[in-house]
Design an enzyme around this catalytic site. Structure first.
Site, PDB file in Angstrom:
ATOM      1  N   LYS A 211       0.880  -1.171   0.000  1.00 40.51           N
ATOM      2  CA  LYS A 211       0.000   0.000   0.000  1.00 40.51           C
ATOM      3  C   LYS A 211       0.916   1.219   0.000  1.00 40.51           C
ATOM      4  O   LYS A 211       1.540   1.545   1.015  1.00 40.51           O
ATOM      5  CB  LYS A 211      -0.918   0.014   1.223  1.00 40.51           C
ATOM      6  CG  LYS A 211      -1.859   1.210   1.230  1.00 40.51           C
ATOM      7  CD  LYS A 211      -2.761   1.209   2.431  1.00 40.51           C
ATOM      8  CE  LYS A 211      -3.888   2.220   2.330  1.00 40.51           C
ATOM      9  NZ  LYS A 211      -3.490   3.569   1.927  1.00 40.51           N
TER      10      LYS A 211
ATOM     11  N   ARG B  40      -8.293  10.934  -7.290  1.00 39.60           N
ATOM     12  CA  ARG B  40      -9.388  10.170  -6.715  1.00 39.60           C
ATOM     13  C   ARG B  40     -10.666  11.006  -6.631  1.00 39.60           C
ATOM     14  O   ARG B  40     -11.771  10.481  -6.604  1.00 39.60           O
ATOM     15  CB  ARG B  40      -8.891   9.718  -5.341  1.00 39.60           C
ATOM     16  CG  ARG B  40      -9.851   9.282  -4.378  1.00 39.60           C
ATOM     17  CD  ARG B  40      -9.051   9.046  -3.115  1.00 39.60           C
ATOM     18  NE  ARG B  40      -9.929   8.618  -2.060  1.00 39.60           N
ATOM     19  CZ  ARG B  40      -9.554   7.842  -1.065  1.00 39.60           C
ATOM     20  NH1 ARG B  40      -8.321   7.404  -1.016  1.00 39.60           N
ATOM     21  NH2 ARG B  40     -10.385   7.504  -0.140  1.00 39.60           N
TER      22      ARG B  40
ATOM     23  N   LYS C 275      -7.548  -2.737   3.097  1.00 35.21           N
ATOM     24  CA  LYS C 275      -6.263  -2.113   3.424  1.00 35.21           C
ATOM     25  C   LYS C 275      -5.865  -2.530   4.830  1.00 35.21           C
ATOM     26  O   LYS C 275      -6.714  -2.631   5.716  1.00 35.21           O
ATOM     27  CB  LYS C 275      -6.353  -0.599   3.297  1.00 35.21           C
ATOM     28  CG  LYS C 275      -7.483   0.007   4.099  1.00 35.21           C
ATOM     29  CD  LYS C 275      -7.631   1.473   3.824  1.00 35.21           C
ATOM     30  CE  LYS C 275      -8.871   2.028   4.484  1.00 35.21           C
ATOM     31  NZ  LYS C 275      -9.188   3.390   4.159  1.00 35.21           N
TER      32      LYS C 275
HETATM   33  P1  AMP Z   1      -7.105   4.786   2.199  1.00 32.96           P
HETATM   34  O1  AMP Z   1      -6.722   6.048   1.476  1.00 32.96           O
HETATM   35  O2  AMP Z   1      -6.434   4.623   3.514  1.00 32.96           O
HETATM   36  O3  AMP Z   1      -8.596   4.586   2.202  1.00 32.96           O
HETATM   37  O4  AMP Z   1      -6.535   3.544   1.326  1.00 32.96           O
HETATM   38  C1  AMP Z   1      -6.886   3.268  -0.001  1.00 32.96           C
HETATM   39  C2  AMP Z   1      -5.944   3.974  -0.944  1.00 32.96           C
HETATM   40  O5  AMP Z   1      -4.675   3.333  -0.968  1.00 32.96           O
HETATM   41  C3  AMP Z   1      -6.348   3.945  -2.393  1.00 32.96           C
HETATM   42  O6  AMP Z   1      -7.314   4.930  -2.662  1.00 32.96           O
HETATM   43  C4  AMP Z   1      -5.040   4.212  -3.119  1.00 32.96           C
HETATM   44  O7  AMP Z   1      -4.877   5.612  -3.283  1.00 32.96           O
HETATM   45  C5  AMP Z   1      -3.980   3.734  -2.139  1.00 32.96           C
HETATM   46  N1  AMP Z   1      -3.163   2.596  -2.612  1.00 32.96           N
HETATM   47  C6  AMP Z   1      -1.835   2.502  -2.435  1.00 32.96           C
HETATM   48  N2  AMP Z   1      -1.369   1.349  -2.934  1.00 32.96           N
HETATM   49  C7  AMP Z   1      -2.424   0.673  -3.459  1.00 32.96           C
HETATM   50  C8  AMP Z   1      -2.575  -0.590  -4.102  1.00 32.96           C
HETATM   51  N3  AMP Z   1      -1.545  -1.407  -4.304  1.00 32.96           N
HETATM   52  N4  AMP Z   1      -3.832  -0.952  -4.483  1.00 32.96           N
HETATM   53  C9  AMP Z   1      -4.895  -0.146  -4.273  1.00 32.96           C
HETATM   54  N5  AMP Z   1      -4.805   1.062  -3.657  1.00 32.96           N
HETATM   55  C10 AMP Z   1      -3.583   1.476  -3.250  1.00 32.96           C
END
Ligand code: AMP
Length: 573
Positions: free
Chosen positions: A257, A278, A431
């Protein structure tokens, strides 16, 4: 259509909280649009005048609304602010003010939805000198012709806060109801899927409504068009590797991530490259470096890829946290200078469109396989998300630790067979990141709430202690308390505690004597020019009031500095 007709629908929606009832009200209204050539009124139901795939925003502040209201009603700004403080909702203030004024005037024009759309549409286009005055004129023109109820919803629309409780899902249900009147649950479910699918590709409800009235084949014929923004798929949370495996199924795809920002990169059939965030903002101009990487490393006719851009230090080549590169998203001038200072690497993790074909319905396993074959990766430019496919908890845990050691936020855990679902927080992509950190801080300011929080403080300025100057210095702002007391304090409790310590009030903001200590959770610390401490907390949340702690025993600047450096180190090594 008369705007008042729509406002009555808004009122009706606001007064009925059941989703079923709301769907009924909406469906009845949508039926009236069947014969209207212009289906854009449906945007007004979403509180907008542009489709969801447009980044355009009104950019109107509460202050400007107050000015416009003062101009069109003759009531002083001070009185309006005063009313606003009491009522908590500028929309309601507008209604009351205009209603009062209208008792004294006879002549008013009838406002149409088209006129409202026309004026509001011009707002984002205004630029340069005299912009504020032009905006003011457009809004005042509407308010001058408005009845009280209309003024209420013009103001609420301008402030992006309609408060009619209509989620986009409800609108889609209403489209099904209005266009097809399904008889069985099965039929309804199938139609909802068709409408949803059409929306996922078009990201434009007026277009979907138009197609729905034409029939199922028209809906099914909705095309995903690279170059037009679609919504990103969002993740739910896992609390551990085991939890993730249980939820998405075994084997699962684990990926790093990355701690950066999302980039949906499009190459249209005509060869044009476009980059969306996004939030569907077009940031192509800000990232000519990424456009070059794409041209050099992906030799395909058309595509949409999903990725995360991360920054690195040009000298040490170490990856930096998101905050370091956030300014690249906004900067529109001297870009080439900034590219050298804040270079980024694109980490690609999904493929949505490939050479003229939508891959939304293909399983993730297939999408990622094609993706891995179509890109020629190069470190510090464009890479494929680091990946592990496994059912083995231990191997996955090792991978998770490596991700943290490699300075990234954690891992994503993905189901192999899942489709790409735009715009939803899905249970097949999770995540996983380490638990948040804790601090004791003191409250030194607060802002009064709106709506149901009127009269209570709704957000709180948090400060730490600067042991050198013997002062409390601001470090963040927290909201998001509970309405009821199950866990942690409520708005009401905290307001009651803070009120005796209010030193000064200006508008909705109160300055508060540093007395009340709270424990907060935060995600990380970043450098910040906004706060006096020089640091800003990312996502601070108040979890407890600490009457047992003295303000001077809270976190001091030295400790914050230490936490910040530790976080930096964690990221770099
Ligand atoms: P969060 O922002 O904490 O909701 O986590 C989701 C976000 O992680 C996504 O919107 C992406 O911007 C980010 N992200 C980073 N690496 C990845 C990955 N390998 N696959 C999907 N999302 C990712």
């Amino acid at each position: 259509m008369k705007y008042i007709q729509l406002c009555e629908v808004y009122e009706n929606l606001q007064n009925n909280s059941s989703r079923l009832k709301k769907t009924e009200i909406l469906a009845e209204f949508l039926e009236k649009l069947k014969e209207e050539k212009n289906k854009q009124v449906v945007y007004l139901l979403q509180g907008k005048v542009f489709p969801d795939n447009s980044e355009k925003e009104f950019g109107i502040s509460e202050q400007l609304c107050i000015k416009a209201l003062a101009k069109s009603s003759g009531i002083s700004k001070e009185k309006l602010v005063d009313d606003w403080k009491k009522m908590g909702d500028l929309g309601e203030v507008a209604q009351k003010t205009i209603d009062k004024k209208k008792q004294n005037t006879l002549f008013t024009k009838t406002l149409t939805t088209q006129k409202v759309i026309d004026n509001l549409k011009r707002l984002p286009e205004l630029e340069g000198r005299g912009t504020v005055d032009k905006k003011l004129a457009l809004i005042s023109e509407l308010l001058t012709s408005a009845k009280g109820l209309e003024a209420k919803y013009i103001i609420r629309t301008l402030l992006n806060n309609l408060r009619i409780g209509v989620a986009s899902g409800t609108l889609r249900d209403a489209i099904v109801q209005a266009a097809f009147k399904p008889k069985t649950i099965k039929e309804k479910k199938e139609l909802m899927e068709i409408v949803q699918d059409s929306y996922d590709k078009a990201t434009d409800l007026a277009l979907v409504l138009e197609k729905a009235y034409k029939g199922i084949p028209a809906l099914k014929n909705t095309k995903l068009i690279p170059g037009k923004a679609i919504k990103a798929m969002l993740a739910q949370k896992a609390v551990s590797v085991e939890d993730g495996l249980n939820k998405v199924g075994r084997p699962a795809i684990f990926e790093y991530k990355y701690d950066g920002f999302r980039m949906m990169i499009n190459k249209s059939e005509s060869g044009e490259i476009k980059i969306f965030t996004r939030h569907l903002d077009d940031v192509t101009l800000q990232f000519p470096d990424v456009v070059e990487y794409i041209k050099d490393h992906i030799k395909l006719k058309s595509f949409i890829i999903d990725s995360e851009a991360i920054g690195y230090d040009p000298k040490t080549k170490k990856y930096t946290p998101f905050e370091a590169i956030s300014q690249r998203i906004k900067r529109k001038h001297n870009i080439h200078e900034l590219i050298k200072k804040l270079p980024i690497e694109v980490n690609v993790f999904d493929l949505i469109y490939y050479n003229g074909k939508s891959l939304l319905d293909e399983p993730f396993e297939k999408r990622t396989k094609i993706l891995r074959e179509m890109i020629k990766p190069q470190k510090y430019k464009i890479r494929l998300a680091h990946q592990l496919i496994t059912s083995d908890r231990k191997k996955a845990e090792k991978f998770y630790k490596e991700a943290l050691k490699d300075n990234q936020e954690g891992v994503m855990i993905k189901n192999l067979g899942a489709r790409y679902q735009p715009g939803l927080r899905v249970g097949h992509m999770l995540k996983l990141k380490p638990a948040e950190n804790e601090l004791d801080l003191v409250i030194t300011g607060a802002e009064y709430g709106k709506g149901k929080r009127v009269g209570n403080f709704a957000s709180f300025i948090l400060s730490c202690f600067n042991e050198k100057t013997n002062q409390f210095v601001e470090i963040g702002k927290s909201s998001g308390l509970k309405e009821k007391s199950e866990t942690g304090p409520t708005f009401e409790q905290l307001t009651k505690l803070l009120k005796p310590y209010v030193l000064k009030e200006k508008g909705r903001i109160a300055q508060i004597k540093p007395k009340i200590v709270v424990t907060i959770l935060y995600q990380n610390i970043q450098r910040s020019p906004t706060y006096k401490s020089g640091y800003g907390l990312r996502f601070p949340r108040i979890i407890a009031i600490r009457p047992d702690r003295k303000p001077k025993s809270i976190a001091n600047l030295k400790e914050i500095d230490h936490d910040y450096k530790r976080h930096e180190l964690k990221i770099h090594y």
